[in-house]
Write a protein that holds these residues in place. Structure first.
Motif, PDB file in Angstrom:
ATOM      1  N   MET A  55       1.304  -1.201  -0.358  1.00  0.00           N
ATOM      2  CA  MET A  55      -0.228  -0.141  -0.463  1.00  0.00           C
ATOM      3  C   MET A  55       1.260   1.236   0.225  1.00  0.00           C
ATOM      4  SD  MET A  55      -3.445   0.824  -0.322  1.00  0.00           S
ATOM      5  CE  MET A  55      -2.949   1.977  -1.118  1.00  0.00           C
ATOM      6  N   TYR A  80      -0.915   7.640  -1.619  1.00  0.00           N
ATOM      7  CA  TYR A  80      -2.133   8.069  -2.404  1.00  0.00           C
ATOM      8  C   TYR A  80      -2.381   7.702  -3.981  1.00  0.00           C
ATOM      9  CZ  TYR A  80       1.304  12.481  -4.445  1.00  0.00           C
ATOM     10  OH  TYR A  80       1.923  13.003  -4.944  1.00  0.00           O
ATOM     11  N   ALA A  83      -2.798   4.288  -3.868  1.00  0.00           N
ATOM     12  CA  ALA A  83      -4.356   4.624  -4.530  1.00  0.00           C
ATOM     13  C   ALA A  83      -5.499   4.815  -5.862  1.00  0.00           C
ATOM     14  CB  ALA A  83      -4.771   5.570  -3.539  1.00  0.00           C
ATOM     15  N   ARG A  84      -4.799   6.091  -5.966  1.00  0.00           N
ATOM     16  CA  ARG A  84      -5.179   6.453  -7.608  1.00  0.00           C
ATOM     17  C   ARG A  84      -5.281   5.311  -8.615  1.00  0.00           C
ATOM     18  NH1 ARG A  84      -2.407  12.215  -7.886  1.00  0.00           N
ATOM     19  NH2 ARG A  84      -3.803  13.431  -6.460  1.00  0.00           N
ATOM     20  N   THR A  88      -6.141  -1.008  -2.579  1.00  0.00           N
ATOM     21  CA  THR A  88      -6.895  -0.205  -1.161  1.00  0.00           C
ATOM     22  C   THR A  88      -6.442  -1.284  -0.658  1.00  0.00           C
ATOM     23  OG1 THR A  88      -9.269   0.847  -0.583  1.00  0.00           O
ATOM     24  CG2 THR A  88      -9.201  -1.973  -2.537  1.00  0.00           C
ATOM     25  N   ALA A 109     -15.786   7.256  -0.355  1.00  0.00           N
ATOM     26  CA  ALA A 109     -14.748   6.294  -1.886  1.00  0.00           C
ATOM     27  C   ALA A 109     -14.884   6.018  -2.120  1.00  0.00           C
ATOM     28  CB  ALA A 109     -15.194   4.982  -0.310  1.00  0.00           C
ATOM     29  N   GLU A 147     -16.092  -0.500   6.209  1.00  0.00           N
ATOM     30  CA  GLU A 147     -15.561  -0.336   5.814  1.00  0.00           C
ATOM     31  C   GLU A 147     -15.490  -1.105   4.699  1.00  0.00           C
ATOM     32  OE1 GLU A 147      -9.996  -0.049   6.004  1.00  0.00           O
ATOM     33  OE2 GLU A 147     -11.078  -1.210   7.912  1.00  0.00           O
ATOM     34  N   VAL A 151     -14.401  -0.133   0.279  1.00  0.00           N
ATOM     35  CA  VAL A 151     -14.246  -0.756  -0.602  1.00  0.00           C
ATOM     36  C   VAL A 151     -15.298  -1.275  -1.386  1.00  0.00           C
ATOM     37  CG1 VAL A 151     -12.830  -3.189  -0.818  1.00  0.00           C
ATOM     38  CG2 VAL A 151     -12.739  -1.948   1.083  1.00  0.00           C
ATOM     39  N   MET A 154     -14.951   1.901  -3.840  1.00  0.00           N
ATOM     40  CA  MET A 154     -13.619   2.272  -5.139  1.00  0.00           C
ATOM     41  C   MET A 154     -13.996   1.242  -5.790  1.00  0.00           C
ATOM     42  SD  MET A 154     -11.535   2.141  -1.270  1.00  0.00           S
ATOM     43  CE  MET A 154     -11.320   3.000  -0.643  1.00  0.00           C
ATOM     44  N   PRO A 156     -11.777  -1.447  -6.123  1.00  0.00           N
ATOM     45  CA  PRO A 156     -10.689  -1.407  -7.261  1.00  0.00           C
ATOM     46  C   PRO A 156      -9.928  -1.736  -7.967  1.00  0.00           C
ATOM     47  CG  PRO A 156     -11.409  -2.681  -4.258  1.00  0.00           C
ATOM     48  CD  PRO A 156     -12.627  -1.979  -5.030  1.00  0.00           C
ATOM     49  N   ALA A 159      -7.770  -5.190  -4.138  1.00  0.00           N
ATOM     50  CA  ALA A 159      -7.832  -4.758  -2.877  1.00  0.00           C
ATOM     51  C   ALA A 159      -7.412  -5.860  -1.460  1.00  0.00           C
ATOM     52  CB  ALA A 159      -9.466  -5.082  -2.347  1.00  0.00           C
ATOM     53  N   SER A 188     -11.771  -7.592  -9.294  1.00  0.00           N
ATOM     54  CA  SER A 188     -11.362  -6.929  -8.832  1.00  0.00           C
ATOM     55  C   SER A 188      -9.760  -8.429  -8.408  1.00  0.00           C
ATOM     56  CB  SER A 188     -12.103  -6.458  -7.346  1.00  0.00           C
ATOM     57  OG  SER A 188     -12.138  -5.322  -7.891  1.00  0.00           O
TER      58      SER A 188
END
Length: 242
Positions: A55, A80, A83-84, A88, A109, A147, A151, A154, A156, A159, A188
């Motif tokens: 992360m 960050y 994350a982009r 996550t 999120a 949370e 997720v 997002m 992602p 994850a 994902s």
């Protein structure tokens, strides 16, 4: 000619030492797009440290080795920026956000997501929870489900779920398994970090980690059997204990 599929995430010879202790010791791991991979290991084996390293958390930059995401090195990228890219991390201990409504937290999120749908999928009726504050009045299981809803919001590419069963009730466990399968259906990848062998049954593949190094990789049933039997040539079972 066989087409070679590039891993979504590829970790090569990661080495991390903190305060004189080796945390990751030449760790290699690869995840394909849409793969659920369970990482089994006892407390102190390096599972959470690996999650923080991927992360990009402060203090967990590997001393050597490489981290590739979709073929691109992310080792020098801050949290960050990772994350982009679609990475996550769901923390082992969910954060509290005093004064923030649950619906607003989930919406932050994923701005374009259906907040009510995400809350329903984790067993939190939106009519009861969307306007509630995400504060100390929530139980540990409720905060975990909030949370997990975030997720989902997002969407992602990867994850990372760090010890997701810690401190949760049966309803939250059901929500967790539903979220894992929902993420996979959406394309994902999931890195499922746990020391509970039972949760690994929801994975496509699994690995056993001991003292910062991957020992085995294979079908979850095989890896679970080795883990339960403490079959560890690295420490002979000395450190592979919950």
């Amino acid at each position: 000619m066989t087409n070679v599929v590039e891993p979504l995430l590829e970790l090569k010879a990661l080495f991390l030492e903190r305060e004189g202790r080796i945390i990751l010791d030449g760790l290699d791991l690869a995840l394909q797009a849409g793969e659920i991979h369970a990482l089994l290991g006892a407390n102190g084996s390096g599972k959470s440290s690996l999650a923080y390293a991927v992360m990009g958390c402060e203090g967990y930059l590997p001393d050597s080795g490489e981290m590739l995401f979709q073929g691109r090195s992310i080792k020098a990228l801050p949290l960050y920026q990772r994350a982009r890219l679609g990475i996550t991390l769901a923390w082992q201990e969910p954060a509290r956000f005093e004064g923030v409504k649950i619906g607003d937290y989930v919406r932050t999120a994923g701005a374009e997501t259906d907040v009510a749908d995400c809350l329903r999928k984790v067993g939190l009726p939106p009519e009861r929870y969307a306007d509630r504050p995400a504060d100390v009045r929530l139980s540990g299981g409720e905060r975990k489900r909030v949370e997990l809803a975030a997720v989902l919001a997002m969407r992602p590419r990867l994850a990372i779920l760090d010890e997701p069963t810690a401190g949760i009730d049966m309803l939250s466990l059901q929500a967790l398994t539903y979220v894992i399968t929902t993420l996979k259906t959406a394309g994902s990848s999931v890195l499922l970090i746990t020391h509970q062998a039972a949760l690994a049954q929801h994975a496509d593949t699994a690995s056993q980690l001991c003292a910062g190094r991957i020992l085995y990789r294979g079908h979850p049933d095989e890896v679970m059997a080795r883990y339960r039997a403490r079959q560890c040539p690295r420490c002979d079972g000395e450190h592979c204990r919950d």
